[in-house]
Write a protein that holds these residues in place. Structure first.
Motif, mmCIF file in Angstrom:
data_model
loop_
_atom_site.group_PDB
_atom_site.id
_atom_site.type_symbol
_atom_site.label_atom_id
_atom_site.label_comp_id
_atom_site.label_asym_id
_atom_site.label_seq_id
_atom_site.Cartn_x
_atom_site.Cartn_y
_atom_site.Cartn_z
ATOM 1 N N LEU A 134 -7.794 -7.861 -1.900
ATOM 2 C CA LEU A 134 -8.567 -6.677 -1.516
ATOM 3 C C LEU A 134 -8.485 -6.425 -0.018
ATOM 4 O O LEU A 134 -8.306 -5.284 0.429
ATOM 5 N N VAL A 135 -8.587 -7.472 0.782
ATOM 6 C CA VAL A 135 -8.507 -7.331 2.239
ATOM 7 C C VAL A 135 -7.123 -6.834 2.659
ATOM 8 O O VAL A 135 -7.003 -5.928 3.489
ATOM 9 N N VAL A 136 -6.074 -7.379 2.069
ATOM 10 C CA VAL A 136 -4.707 -6.949 2.407
ATOM 11 C C VAL A 136 -4.498 -5.487 2.020
ATOM 12 O O VAL A 136 -3.969 -4.692 2.813
ATOM 13 N N LEU A 137 -4.897 -5.111 0.820
ATOM 14 C CA LEU A 137 -4.738 -3.717 0.391
ATOM 15 C C LEU A 137 -5.556 -2.762 1.262
ATOM 16 O O LEU A 137 -5.100 -1.668 1.592
ATOM 17 N N THR A 138 -6.745 -3.182 1.640
ATOM 18 C CA THR A 138 -7.587 -2.362 2.509
ATOM 19 C C THR A 138 -6.948 -2.196 3.885
ATOM 20 O O THR A 138 -6.953 -1.102 4.450
ATOM 21 N N ALA A 139 -6.396 -3.271 4.423
ATOM 22 C CA ALA A 139 -5.724 -3.204 5.722
ATOM 23 C C ALA A 139 -4.531 -2.258 5.659
ATOM 24 O O ALA A 139 -4.306 -1.455 6.575
ATOM 25 N N LEU A 140 -3.766 -2.337 4.573
ATOM 26 C CA LEU A 140 -2.625 -1.426 4.415
ATOM 27 C C LEU A 140 -3.088 0.017 4.372
ATOM 28 O O LEU A 140 -2.488 0.896 4.999
ATOM 29 N N LEU A 141 -4.156 0.278 3.635
ATOM 30 C CA LEU A 141 -4.712 1.627 3.555
ATOM 31 C C LEU A 141 -5.181 2.097 4.927
ATOM 32 O O LEU A 141 -4.929 3.238 5.317
ATOM 33 N N PHE A 142 -5.855 1.222 5.671
ATOM 34 C CA PHE A 142 -6.358 1.567 6.998
ATOM 35 C C PHE A 142 -5.229 1.985 7.931
ATOM 36 O O PHE A 142 -5.347 2.954 8.669
ATOM 37 N N PHE A 143 -4.101 1.267 7.884
ATOM 38 C CA PHE A 143 -2.992 1.538 8.802
ATOM 39 C C PHE A 143 -2.051 2.637 8.318
ATOM 40 O O PHE A 143 -1.512 3.386 9.131
ATOM 41 N N PHE A 144 -1.859 2.754 7.000
ATOM 42 C CA PHE A 144 -0.856 3.697 6.503
ATOM 43 C C PHE A 144 -1.424 4.964 5.892
ATOM 44 O O PHE A 144 -0.690 5.931 5.704
ATOM 45 N N ALA A 145 -2.690 5.007 5.577
ATOM 46 C CA ALA A 145 -3.318 6.205 5.018
ATOM 47 C C ALA A 145 -4.774 6.288 5.475
ATOM 48 O O ALA A 145 -5.699 6.257 4.665
ATOM 49 N N PRO A 146 -4.984 6.397 6.800
ATOM 50 C CA PRO A 146 -6.360 6.354 7.313
ATOM 51 C C PRO A 146 -7.258 7.475 6.796
ATOM 52 O O PRO A 146 -8.473 7.305 6.738
ATOM 53 N N GLU A 147 -6.684 8.598 6.391
ATOM 54 C CA GLU A 147 -7.508 9.703 5.890
ATOM 55 C C GLU A 147 -8.204 9.352 4.577
ATOM 56 O O GLU A 147 -9.231 9.914 4.241
ATOM 57 N N GLY A 148 -7.662 8.403 3.834
ATOM 58 C CA GLY A 148 -8.279 7.996 2.580
ATOM 59 C C GLY A 148 -9.049 6.697 2.685
ATOM 60 O O GLY A 148 -9.465 6.131 1.668
ATOM 61 N N PHE A 149 -9.274 6.227 3.909
ATOM 62 C CA PHE A 149 -9.896 4.913 4.096
ATOM 63 C C PHE A 149 -11.402 4.908 3.860
ATOM 64 O O PHE A 149 -11.935 3.958 3.309
ATOM 65 N N TYR A 150 -12.085 5.987 4.254
ATOM 66 C CA TYR A 150 -13.554 5.986 4.190
ATOM 67 C C TYR A 150 -14.113 5.673 2.804
ATOM 68 O O TYR A 150 -14.978 4.806 2.679
ATOM 69 N N PRO A 151 -13.666 6.352 1.727
ATOM 70 C CA PRO A 151 -14.271 6.022 0.423
ATOM 71 C C PRO A 151 -14.030 4.566 0.012
ATOM 72 O O PRO A 151 -14.896 3.948 -0.607
ATOM 73 N N TRP A 152 -12.891 4.011 0.411
ATOM 74 C CA TRP A 152 -12.606 2.608 0.105
ATOM 75 C C TRP A 152 -13.495 1.688 0.944
ATOM 76 O O TRP A 152 -14.001 0.689 0.437
#
Length: 162
Positions: free
Chosen positions: A8-26
């Protein structure tokens, strides 16, 4: 569980760096999951201490409680608290700009809950060393504190009264 948290932490980090616009709901979802986990542990640990206080020192029962308390604290409560703080502070900064009386009150109450967490961690160490001096009644009262804090925190977050 550790593997699941790691993924979960790795996937969240990837989302934060590569798709920051979709990070908030996650971030919000992870924060809520961490809060639920933290609170589950904070409600269960004092209950274990109630039973442990009544167990005879050195007994099989006492030794079993020591293992349960240590695993609960290290495996669930501590990581959940850290994740709660990390994602909660990120949202307080990014979404709310640290503005709002309700947010300041919430952060203050979460600090207080973290203090209770520290008190319980110290109690787990004392029980592990057979140095508990508090009666079961004390732990029954302590068991109510996280519940009361949780109620006020949830009301502040949902109602935002000020």
């Amino acid at each position: 569980m550790t593997v699941g948290i790691g993924v979960l932490v790795v996937l969240t980090a990837l989302l934060f760096f590569f798709a920051p616009e979709g990070f908030y709901p996650w971030a919000k979802a992870i924060h809520i999951l961490a809060v639920i986990s933290w609170m589950a542990g904070m409600l269960y640990l004092p209950r274990l201490l109630v039973y442990h206080a009544d167990a005879e020192k050195g007994s099989v029962q006492s030794e079993t409680f020591k293992v349960m308390e240590r695993r609960l604290l290290r495996g669930i409560i501590n990581p959940a608290m850290v994740i709660t703080w990390v994602f909660g502070l990120w949202m307080a900064w990014k979404i709310f700009g640290f503005h709002g009386g309700w947010l300041h009150a919430k952060i203050g109450l979460v600090l207080l809950l973290s203090g209770v967490h520290g008190y319980l961690a110290g109690a787990v160490r004392k029980f592990a060393e057979d140095r508990n001096e508090k009666p079961a009644r004390h732990w029954r009262i302590v068991n109510e504190i996280p519940t009361l804090l949780m109620i006020v925190i949830v009301i502040l977050v949902v109602v935002k009264p000020f």
